[in-house]
Design a protein around this motif. Structure first.
Motif, PDB file in Angstrom:
ATOM      1  N   LEU A 513       0.841  -1.198   0.000  1.00  0.00           N
ATOM      2  CA  LEU A 513       0.000   0.000   0.000  1.00  0.00           C
ATOM      3  C   LEU A 513       0.877   1.248   0.000  1.00  0.00           C
ATOM      4  CD1 LEU A 513      -2.826   1.315   0.245  1.00  0.00           C
ATOM      5  CD2 LEU A 513      -2.585   1.124   2.739  1.00  0.00           C
ATOM      6  N   VAL A 514       0.721   2.071  -1.031  1.00  0.00           N
ATOM      7  CA  VAL A 514       1.455   3.330  -1.140  1.00  0.00           C
ATOM      8  C   VAL A 514       0.521   4.458  -0.713  1.00  0.00           C
ATOM      9  CG1 VAL A 514       2.690   4.892  -2.678  1.00  0.00           C
ATOM     10  CG2 VAL A 514       2.839   2.411  -3.034  1.00  0.00           C
ATOM     11  N   VAL A 515       0.884   5.147   0.347  1.00  0.00           N
ATOM     12  CA  VAL A 515       0.050   6.207   0.903  1.00  0.00           C
ATOM     13  C   VAL A 515       0.720   7.550   0.641  1.00  0.00           C
ATOM     14  CG1 VAL A 515      -1.050   7.140   2.976  1.00  0.00           C
ATOM     15  CG2 VAL A 515      -0.772   4.657   2.706  1.00  0.00           C
ATOM     16  N   ASN A 516      -0.008   8.438  -0.025  1.00  0.00           N
ATOM     17  CA  ASN A 516       0.486   9.791  -0.254  1.00  0.00           C
ATOM     18  C   ASN A 516      -0.224  10.727   0.716  1.00  0.00           C
ATOM     19  OD1 ASN A 516       1.864  11.947  -1.703  1.00  0.00           O
ATOM     20  ND2 ASN A 516      -0.154  12.489  -2.492  1.00  0.00           N
ATOM     21  N   TYR A 517       0.536  11.303   1.660  1.00  0.00           N
ATOM     22  CA  TYR A 517      -0.040  12.191   2.672  1.00  0.00           C
ATOM     23  C   TYR A 517       0.292  13.627   2.293  1.00  0.00           C
ATOM     24  CZ  TYR A 517      -1.121  14.151   7.268  1.00  0.00           C
ATOM     25  OH  TYR A 517      -1.657  14.887   8.301  1.00  0.00           O
ATOM     26  N   SER A 518      -0.727  14.418   2.029  1.00  0.00           N
ATOM     27  CA  SER A 518      -0.477  15.781   1.550  1.00  0.00           C
ATOM     28  C   SER A 518      -1.623  16.686   1.965  1.00  0.00           C
ATOM     29  CB  SER A 518      -0.344  15.787   0.024  1.00  0.00           C
ATOM     30  OG  SER A 518      -1.593  15.525  -0.584  1.00  0.00           O
ATOM     31  N   PHE A 519      -1.489  17.953   1.632  1.00  0.00           N
ATOM     32  CA  PHE A 519      -2.538  18.929   1.888  1.00  0.00           C
ATOM     33  C   PHE A 519      -3.540  18.988   0.747  1.00  0.00           C
ATOM     34  CE2 PHE A 519       0.618  21.383   4.683  1.00  0.00           C
ATOM     35  CZ  PHE A 519       0.183  20.699   5.812  1.00  0.00           C
ATOM     36  N   ASN A 520      -3.295  18.237  -0.305  1.00  0.00           N
ATOM     37  CA  ASN A 520      -4.198  18.285  -1.463  1.00  0.00           C
ATOM     38  C   ASN A 520      -4.308  16.888  -2.065  1.00  0.00           C
ATOM     39  OD1 ASN A 520      -5.730  18.852  -3.675  1.00  0.00           O
ATOM     40  ND2 ASN A 520      -4.226  20.166  -4.680  1.00  0.00           N
ATOM     41  N   SER A 521      -5.263  16.124  -1.599  1.00  0.00           N
ATOM     42  CA  SER A 521      -5.417  14.751  -2.079  1.00  0.00           C
ATOM     43  C   SER A 521      -6.026  14.685  -3.477  1.00  0.00           C
ATOM     44  CB  SER A 521      -6.287  13.944  -1.097  1.00  0.00           C
ATOM     45  OG  SER A 521      -7.571  14.532  -0.964  1.00  0.00           O
ATOM     46  N   ALA A 522      -6.399  15.838  -4.044  1.00  0.00           N
ATOM     47  CA  ALA A 522      -6.919  15.850  -5.412  1.00  0.00           C
ATOM     48  C   ALA A 522      -5.798  15.889  -6.443  1.00  0.00           C
ATOM     49  CB  ALA A 522      -7.841  17.054  -5.610  1.00  0.00           C
ATOM     50  N   ARG A 523      -4.577  16.050  -5.981  1.00  0.00           N
ATOM     51  CA  ARG A 523      -3.435  16.092  -6.891  1.00  0.00           C
ATOM     52  C   ARG A 523      -2.787  14.719  -6.946  1.00  0.00           C
ATOM     53  NH1 ARG A 523       1.757  19.335  -5.048  1.00  0.00           N
ATOM     54  NH2 ARG A 523       1.811  17.518  -3.686  1.00  0.00           N
ATOM     55  N   THR A 524      -2.454  14.252  -8.136  1.00  0.00           N
ATOM     56  CA  THR A 524      -1.776  12.960  -8.244  1.00  0.00           C
ATOM     57  C   THR A 524      -0.421  13.037  -7.556  1.00  0.00           C
ATOM     58  OG1 THR A 524      -0.915  13.642 -10.403  1.00  0.00           O
ATOM     59  CG2 THR A 524      -2.853  12.211 -10.395  1.00  0.00           C
ATOM     60  N   GLU A 618       2.890  25.790  -4.830  1.00  0.00           N
ATOM     61  CA  GLU A 618       1.997  25.378  -3.746  1.00  0.00           C
ATOM     62  C   GLU A 618       0.595  25.176  -4.323  1.00  0.00           C
ATOM     63  OE1 GLU A 618       2.972  24.608  -0.927  1.00  0.00           O
ATOM     64  OE2 GLU A 618       5.001  25.411  -0.995  1.00  0.00           O
ATOM     65  N   TRP A 619       0.216  23.918  -4.528  1.00  0.00           N
ATOM     66  CA  TRP A 619      -1.065  23.630  -5.170  1.00  0.00           C
ATOM     67  C   TRP A 619      -2.215  24.083  -4.277  1.00  0.00           C
ATOM     68  CZ3 TRP A 619      -1.152  21.274  -9.978  1.00  0.00           C
ATOM     69  CH2 TRP A 619       0.085  20.823 -10.434  1.00  0.00           C
ATOM     70  N   LYS A 620      -3.253  24.570  -4.983  1.00  0.00           N
ATOM     71  CA  LYS A 620      -4.423  25.015  -4.220  1.00  0.00           C
ATOM     72  C   LYS A 620      -5.045  23.805  -3.554  1.00  0.00           C
ATOM     73  CE  LYS A 620      -8.825  27.429  -4.696  1.00  0.00           C
ATOM     74  NZ  LYS A 620      -9.776  28.066  -5.620  1.00  0.00           N
ATOM     75  N   GLY A 621      -5.083  23.787  -2.252  1.00  0.00           N
ATOM     76  CA  GLY A 621      -5.590  22.629  -1.518  1.00  0.00           C
ATOM     77  C   GLY A 621      -6.392  23.064  -0.328  1.00  0.00           C
ATOM     78  N   VAL A 622      -6.525  22.160   0.622  1.00  0.00           N
ATOM     79  CA  VAL A 622      -7.375  22.461   1.768  1.00  0.00           C
ATOM     80  C   VAL A 622      -6.733  23.454   2.726  1.00  0.00           C
ATOM     81  CG1 VAL A 622      -8.658  20.304   1.708  1.00  0.00           C
ATOM     82  CG2 VAL A 622      -6.458  20.381   2.855  1.00  0.00           C
ATOM     83  N   ILE A 623      -5.438  23.640   2.621  1.00  0.00           N
ATOM     84  CA  ILE A 623      -4.782  24.679   3.414  1.00  0.00           C
ATOM     85  C   ILE A 623      -4.306  25.760   2.467  1.00  0.00           C
ATOM     86  CG2 ILE A 623      -2.836  25.201   4.924  1.00  0.00           C
ATOM     87  CD1 ILE A 623      -3.034  22.400   5.985  1.00  0.00           C
ATOM     88  N   ASP A 624      -4.813  26.966   2.657  1.00  0.00           N
ATOM     89  CA  ASP A 624      -4.535  28.058   1.730  1.00  0.00           C
ATOM     90  C   ASP A 624      -3.207  28.732   2.067  1.00  0.00           C
ATOM     91  OD1 ASP A 624      -6.992  27.634   0.499  1.00  0.00           O
ATOM     92  OD2 ASP A 624      -8.018  28.889   1.986  1.00  0.00           O
ATOM     93  N   LYS A 625      -2.518  29.103   0.982  1.00  0.00           N
ATOM     94  CA  LYS A 625      -1.345  29.964   1.092  1.00  0.00           C
ATOM     95  C   LYS A 625      -0.323  29.442   2.099  1.00  0.00           C
ATOM     96  CE  LYS A 625      -4.077  34.094   0.027  1.00  0.00           C
ATOM     97  NZ  LYS A 625      -4.501  35.410   0.507  1.00  0.00           N
ATOM     98  N   ALA A 626       0.007  28.145   1.979  1.00  0.00           N
ATOM     99  CA  ALA A 626       1.004  27.588   2.898  1.00  0.00           C
ATOM    100  C   ALA A 626       2.336  28.293   2.689  1.00  0.00           C
ATOM    101  CB  ALA A 626       1.158  26.099   2.637  1.00  0.00           C
ATOM    102  N   VAL A 627       2.960  28.668   3.768  1.00  0.00           N
ATOM    103  CA  VAL A 627       4.225  29.388   3.679  1.00  0.00           C
ATOM    104  C   VAL A 627       5.227  28.788   4.651  1.00  0.00           C
ATOM    105  CG1 VAL A 627       3.219  31.583   2.945  1.00  0.00           C
ATOM    106  CG2 VAL A 627       3.481  31.092   5.381  1.00  0.00           C
TER     107      VAL A 627
END
Length: 747
Positions: A513-524, A618-627
């Motif tokens: 199982l390959v798990v990708n943990y990110s702030f935007n799960s809509a991105r491959t 920084e892809w638009k995801g569930v956390i905005d404007k990550a810095v």
């Protein structure tokens, strides 16, 4: 002078002396010496004694300690003597006697006993056939081998050594775990390696091994400068044709210093040179001299497909068509692939979105020590979810069943101190879990695999391995059921290597199982991008079929509100991978970098394109404007820049600018349906062409005439078609443009 090797019993039925006397001196006389009588509460009793000419006891000790049932009492109890061993086996005296006799036979004859028989998988056998068809011994052949991670390159290479009939093999690598993999495999006593001896690049060792009629494997570290290589050995190798196998060739082996060392061996005469890697084959070939053969490529998708009796080897008149059932049976241990994208979770997202832009961390800093309070939530949701049972261990067990001593490997951004801190946090949450920090303070790339296997065996019911880089290559631990990638973005090659750690067969495991943990799960993820782009490269004329092939061979999941894994439907999967952002990912992943690098005229043209960082980083995801707000505690020391590496990196950035502006070409030429047509339309209009050149750095005609041939037309056309279907300005991928969207449409 004649030496005797002796075995003597002690007052413990599982402990024995294995030592040596010279000049045929009986061991009983040796045992009466003061250094024995004064230090031991017993007098050893002879079990066996062997006349061995000039053989000493050190190589015997080294040989028997490779056995999993033999332990050094010096290491266990801290005593001074290195000749006492504990044997954990039934009938320990006979067990040790058999092992010592085997060691003596090997060192005297060069032949070791056989414990295993190698049975090649179909792709391993096919690759070797292809290689040997190209090498007839009349000229040096440089053969790129683009073989996926978990292909089994070590056994494939050792089998090639046997099939070639050559006497000498040089294994050269910068990632030293690759060298160690060859040594460990030979020590497993396969039939194809029974007459191989492993030596360091030393002339005297080489001369001794050859004199005994052994085939020789020379273990070469590409960390060694060319000036330090034994000149006498290089001179001696001119009398032999050798198999030179550069493994993990995309990692360090392509640098100028590594190439200089490798070339000393390559240029000794007519040799078969295999440049092997599972990723970045183009980088691996940098600095290669002479004629380079066309790469032989096998992807992990090919292995999964062949496991089902499908794919190019099983086609009529294909390599496996003579006996497909038998060949298919040899792939039964290939681990299937499952992919799961997880986002940060609603509670954590809410907490982070309450922070100001200046204090909100991105993924690169989320695992820094200063954010320990956030890491506790991540560990609880990802690895130790005692409340809901929706952590990776439980998700896997629910879907695929459990194995004994399961392990999850987590790759994080950051450094060793960040790894240590995360381990500390994990132990505070779940002290019964086995937590392993994998980095250079405790391990080396050569020793990490064995150390982790031992820790898993002696540790708790489940294990978490955390690393920032170590263990990404030549690291085969079958207990690893899942890999969690917490690195948002990064190299595709690195992500593929890391993810592949859960594809090691064994322990009854059927799926990794390959798990990708990110702030935007809509991105491959980078791993998914590689899967899809690799399939597309096989047939760039039918992108739709390639994407459907990936969906048919890999399980893609999302986690529902109840905490269960739900399979993505084919429709959802196609929609997911063909978003404009994800198509951009694939477009960049399928650029023909090798062709670009070799085109000198194009490189001169591209000098006019301004290299810049990847847009929309920084892809638009569930956390905005990550810095990033955490400053590094210390300056990183930098050596001299590698100009060749920098040039390639800048070139990729320039080409990425073309790919990322593909949607913009549609909006400049909205009546066109292909990327090529859009470019031609823009080039014919001076205003549009001027704007396009401002976006990309070069005009549309140059892209059409000189760059287009290196892009994947199917992906580029898909981006154009997708842009045409978007129904609002909100979806417009305008991040490549610094001007207003209104101006762009006002043409």
């Amino acid at each position: 002078m004649n030496n005797l090797i002796y075995i003597g019993s002690t007052d413990n039925p599982n402990k024995f002396h294995v030592g040596m006397t010279s000049n045929n001196r009986p061991p009983e006389v040796r045992w009466q010496d003061g250094d024995y009588r004064g230090k031991l509460p017993y007098v050893p009793v002879r079990v066996a004694c062997y006349s061995v000419d000039d053989l000493r006891d050190e190589p015997i000790h080294k040989y028997i300690l490779k056995n999993e049932s033999v332990f050094s009492v010096k290491d266990e109890e801290g005593i001074r003597s290195d000749e006492i061993f504990r044997i954990d086996a039934e009938n320990p005296a006979q067990y040790l006697q058999d092992l010592v006799e085997e060691a003596i036979q090997y060192h005297q004859t060069g032949i070791r006993l056989i414990d295993k028989f190698y049975s090649a998988r179909p792709h391993q056998s096919w690759v070797n056939q292809e290689v040997l068809n190209r090498f007839d011994g009349t000229r040096t052949v440089i053969q790129p081998l683009n073989l996926c991670a978990r292909f089994g390159k070590t056994l494939q290479a050792l089998s090639l050594f046997k099939e070639s009939g050559l006497e000498v093999m040089v294994v050269a690598a910068h990632w030293l775990a690759a060298n160690q993999s060859f040594i460990n495999t030979i020590d497993e006593k396969f039939d194809i390696t029974s007459d191989i001896t492993v030596i360091k690049p030393n002339y005297q060792e080489f001369k001794y091994a050859i004199s005994k009629g052994q085939r020789v494997l020379i273990d070469v570290s590409l960390h060694t400068d060319a000036e330090q290589v034994d000149e006498e050995l290089i001179s001696a190798l001119k009398e032999y044709k050798s198999l030179i196998y550069i493994d993990e060739a995309d990692f360090g082996a392509w640098t100028s210093s590594s190439r200089a060392t490798a070339n000393l061996f390559i240029e000794t005469g007519i040799n078969l040179v295999c440049v092997a890697t599972g990723t970045n084959i183009d980088r691996a070939l940098i600095g290669s001299k002479g004629t380079v053969e066309a790469p032989i490529t096998v992807s992990y998708l090919d292995l999964i497909e062949a496991k089902r009796g499908e794919g190019y080897l099983f086609q009529p008149n294909g390599f496996c068509s003579d006996n497909p059932q038998e060949w298919q049976s040899k792939l039964s241990d290939i681990v299937d692939v499952a992919v799961l994208n997880l986002d940060a979770g609603e509670n954590l997202v809410d907490e982070l979105n309450e922070l100001s832009d200046e204090k909100r961390p991105n993924m690169a800093k989320i695992f820094a020590k200063r954010n320990t309070h956030i890491q506790r939530q991540i560990i609880k949701s990802l690895l130790i979810d005692e409340e809901n049972g929706a952590d990776v261990f439980n998700l896997y067990a629910t879907q695929y069943g459990s194995i004994e001593h399961p392990a999850v490997m987590v790759f994080i951004p950051g450094n060793k101190s960040d790894v240590n801190n995360l381990i500390k946090v994990g132990r505070s949450i779940a002290p019964d879990c086995n937590w392993i920090a994998l980095h250079g303070d405790e391990h080396t790339n050569r020793t990490a695999e064995d150390a982790v296997k031992e820790a898993i065996k002696s540790g708790g019911e489940k294990t978490v391995i955390i690393s920032c880089s170590m263990g990404a290559r030549s690291f085969s631990v079958p207990n690893v059921i899942a890999v969690v990638n917490c690195k948002d973005g990064g190299s595709v090659g690195a992500a593929v290597q890391q993810a592949s750690r859960c594809f090691t067969p064994g322990c009854g495991k059927e799926v990794g199982l390959v798990v990708n943990y990110s702030f935007n799960s809509a991105r491959t993820s980078t791993f998914e991008t590689d899967l899809i782009s690799t399939a597309i490269q096989y047939d760039s004329n039918d992108t739709d079929a390639a994407i459907r092939r990936v969906y048919g061979l890999v399980n893609f999941y999302q986690k529902d509100e109840e905490g269960y894994l739900v399979t993505l439907s084919e429709t959802d999967f196609l929609e997911y991978v063909t978003s404009v952002e994800n198509l951009n990912n694939m477009g960049k992943a399928t650029v023909d970098i090798k062709g670009l690098i070799s085109n000198i005229e194009l490189l001169q043209i591209l000098e006019g394109i301004q290299a810049r960082g990847t847009t929309n980083k920084e892809w638009k995801g569930v956390i905005d404007k990550a810095v990033t707000y955490i400053k590094s505690d210390k300056e990183v020391e930098k050596g001299e820049p590698d100009l060749e590496k920098k040039a390639i990196r800048d070139l990729i950035k320039k080409i990425n600018a073309v790919v990322e502006s593909t949607s913009n070409t549609y909006y400049m030429a909205p009546h066109c349906t292909t990327f090529k047509d859009c470019l031609e339309e823009i080039a014919s209009n001076s205003d549009k062409n001027k704007e396009y050149a401002r976006l990309v750095g070069v005009d549309a005609q140059v892209v059409s005439n000189d760059i287009y041939q290196f892009l994947n037309p199917s992906i580029m056309d898909l981006i154009v078609l997708k842009a045409g279907k978007l129904d609002s300005m909100d979806h417009f991928a305008s991040s490549s443009s610094k001007h207003s969207e209104t101006f762009l449409f006002d043409l």
